[in-house]
Design a protein around this motif. Structure first.
Motif, short mmCIF file in Angstrom:
data_model
loop_
_atom_site.label_atom_id
_atom_site.label_comp_id
_atom_site.label_asym_id
_atom_site.label_seq_id
_atom_site.Cartn_x
_atom_site.Cartn_y
_atom_site.Cartn_z
N PRO A 15 0.81 -1.23 0.00
CA PRO A 15 0.00 0.00 0.00
C PRO A 15 0.84 1.28 0.00
N ILE A 19 0.60 4.19 -2.75
CA ILE A 19 0.36 5.60 -2.42
C ILE A 19 1.38 6.47 -3.14
N SER A 347 1.30 4.23 5.60
CA SER A 347 0.79 3.17 4.73
C SER A 347 -0.73 3.26 4.57
N VAL A 348 -1.34 4.27 5.18
CA VAL A 348 -2.80 4.48 5.08
C VAL A 348 -3.05 5.96 4.83
N PRO A 349 -4.21 6.31 4.27
CA PRO A 349 -4.50 7.74 4.07
C PRO A 349 -4.81 8.46 5.40
N ARG A 398 0.95 2.12 11.49
CA ARG A 398 0.51 2.59 10.15
C ARG A 398 1.03 3.97 9.80
#
Lengths: 443, 443
Positions: A15, A19, A347-349, A398
């Motif tokens: 991920p 991104i 690794s995440v929005p 994260r």
């Protein structure tokens, strides 16, 4: 099912890598749009006979066939191996509904059945721009297209830390005019040999030109001398003139290339060089040609290239000339992302994790999250009611910078990097702009 | 090459249609990200044996084979027919590098070799979200997922004028618990028949249940009565209770579904209904199930659907349960765009056309365009030095709202819709926000 293995030649990212790739694609797309290119997307398949018209490439095609195809099934299909063949077909199919000159961009996967090796992929993403005219297209578009390419690469360099590029330009009219001025007729044969200059050196190219193409020693020497000329400004014109060759087509080529380097230099100094050995393998180019090298990764070869062609497509009555540039997105990104040289800050929005003290309080947490999202802040709610420390660890793993505590009854937000915690209202709190989305940066 | 014909089942749009599709995809993506879903992209192909494990679907697979495949070539590949099978493989392949519960979104083309017909495509775009846990996943995610779906569809309705949707929810535990409470063992067989209620009617379903599944008339009647229950709030619980059936699994299902409708109602009233006849054909769903209908286009069938599954994938030791939603982007958009019910205000991104009086002035026009672009305004430069009227017509044909005259020496900008023209500086002029990008709106 045991753990599956990757398929060679089909790169995929975690991920955080995706991104990073999307950050690149967003810049590519928005820059294309700033220059007025309109988006199209074509289907992944074309009739096989259309794809395999170019003899040299037909080994690399993937055929797409229904597993239980009926006997009466229509023509066979293949996956497109570039975005030019589908675009040419699209132009012919829709010419009556399109406004020319047509400026289009297209960002899609393409497939080639090549042997996978360093820098070669069986599935990869290309981003193409083309300007296509009906019957005619002015020469100044040859100057415009590389300016768009430079704009893209400068933003990728400035905003995401990708390596800067050098854009090498030549003009087939210049080379062909020069060869004809020397009395050479089979100019394509000369171009093909000169294209090997970097690989085999000047002596070997001269030998090929005399032995295989039948040039005189003087002609061969002049061709190699021409290919040796490069410059960051218009000074190349005098150096070509100094070789003493005269031809009308040479004049046109010199003029077009001089205009290009003059405008490009003014726009972004030190990024574009005239390089008269650039030939481009594919024979449909008829004027300006472009290649692009990542500084420090020249051994990757050209990562973006293109040029002018007299005929993208023809319906028998009308011919569609054009000029275009194709960006090898995967070729540029797969090595950088794979080696961790281009990464996302998380690794995440999500900018915020809303903690949940106990499951009864979940609906309040959802309400706070919803309020923050309504103001454009990416948020997730903790999957489990848990202790303070575990909530922090969830966010840390994260890379989520903020944790929201006491949702709905004693709201406060903690920057887990500094440990600073302060009261906050979901109605007006916002993270600093640089924390709103994952940042993407080159190493 | 004569004019090519479209391939049935492979929809393509003109640039204005693609602009509309991208506006939809931008909203879908940004909403997924606001809810903390991370992007991934998987390759288009999977090993054929992995794709064809589900017997029912193997007719629809496209095999991808190199045109000149070598005898020793590795396993055969097929194009993925959904985004679930590739995601399951991706999770197993990368489990060690992923943080669970994993929230991911994925927006890609998929391919199915179906017979093309209204609403069925051979190539189409899906947008999937899933939340996947390692070994376990809390029930509250079943409530979360449809809230994301509603958020997406409400924005598409509000911002782009797409039809509003109604989301129909059920819970397999509820149905199965109810059937078991009636003493029925083959609950899957009942579900399959009940799934046909809308098509064939209550009498016919009762007949199937007695004749084919062997239920008593009372059992069959109770099953059909259950399927007839629908409600926009928690009142459905009492109506189910009134049927007098008792089972532990039924209790769990009622509880989960009541929580969902309670939270959803608060978030967006009148968009979610409990509908106990929703079964979802695929048998891997084990809890909540969702279907989505466009108001006024119910005959299209469900345009987005999903549910809870106990096992997305398993490596033999660990099982990955999840809950997800899949949006049929092409299914929603192709009819709307094809019939002109969703269109963009112009066919190019350009807000401004910089006119060129004569070719000598082109470089000044390029400089003005570049300045405007630097401030985020999409611009193109007129392809040809031409008269006033022709420049206006060029812009009109593409829907470009502004034409810039006298670039670099007597700058002014004209709104070609009103005819209003005024002096302007490329250093500070900007179009009104609503003219900056093409607007997309439903009819």
């Amino acid at each position: 099912m045991s753990r599956p293995k990757p398929l060679s030649g089909f790169p995929e990212f975690l991920p955080s890598g995706r991104i990073a790739e999307l950050a690149v694609l967003d810049i590519v797309r928005s820059t294309f749009e700033l220059h007025g290119f309109a988006p199209i997307e074509t289907r992944a398949v074309e009739p096989l006979d259309q794809l395999s018209r170019k003899g040299e490439i037909d080994k690399e095609i993937y055929v797409a066939r229904r597993l239980h195809a009926d006997a009466g099934d229509a023509d066979e299909l293949g996956l497109h191996f570039d975005l030019t063949v589908p675009f040419a077909r699209y132009v012919l199919e829709n010419a009556g509904h399109l406004a020319f000159p047509l400026r289009r961009y297209q960002i899609q996967k393409v497939w080639r059945g090549e042997r996978p090796q360093e820098g070669r992929y069986r599935e990869f993403t290309q981003a193409d721009i083309d300007i296509v005219g009906q019957a005619a297209l002015a020469a100044h578009h040859d100057v415009e297209i590389p300016l768009v390419a430079i704009d893209v690469f400068e933003k990728l360099h400035r905003d995401l830390g990708l390596p800067p590029v050098t854009l090498h330009v030549n003009n087939r009219k210049l080379s062909e005019g020069f060869y004809r001025g020397l009395g050479i007729e089979d100019t394509a044969a000369v171009l093909q040999r000169v294209d090997k200059l970097d690989k085999i050196g000047a002596d070997a190219v001269r030998a090929l030109l005399t032995d295989e193409v039948g040039l005189s020693a003087a002609q061969a020497a002049a061709c190699v001398d021409l290919a040796g000329i490069s410059a960051a400004d218009e000074s190349f014109v005098e150096r070509v003139r100094a070789l003493g060759v005269q031809h009308e087509l040479l004049d046109t080529g010199l003029e077009e290339l001089a205009a290009l380097i003059r405008v490009a230099r003014r726009s972004v100094p030190d990024r574009v060089v005239v390089d008269l050995k650039i030939a481009r393998g594919l024979d449909y180019y008829t004027g300006t040609v472009y290649e692009t090298f990542l500084q420090g990764s020249e051994k990757l070869g050209s990562v973006a290239s293109g040029g002018r062609y007299d005929s993208l497509a023809s319906d028998g009555k009308t011919t569609f000339p054009g000029v275009g540039y194709s960006f090898g997105i995967t070729r540029i990104l797969a090595p950088l992302i794979g080696k961790g040289k281009l990464t996302a800050s998380r690794s995440v929005p999500s900018a915020v994790l809303v903690a949940v003290d106990n499951e009864e309080a979940r609906e309040q947490a959802i309400a706070v999250a919803s309020q923050l999202r309504g103001r454009g802040i990416p948020v997730e709610v903790a999957p489990k009611a848990d202790k303070f420390g575990k909530q922090i660890r969830y966010a840390e793993r994260r890379g989520i910078p903020y944790v929201w505590f006491g949702a709905g009854y004693d709201d406060s937000v903690k920057d887990i990097r500094t440990g600073e915690q302060q009261p906050a209202s979901p109605a007006d709190w916002a993270p600093p702009a640089q924390d709103l989305k994952p940042t993407v940066a080159g190493a």
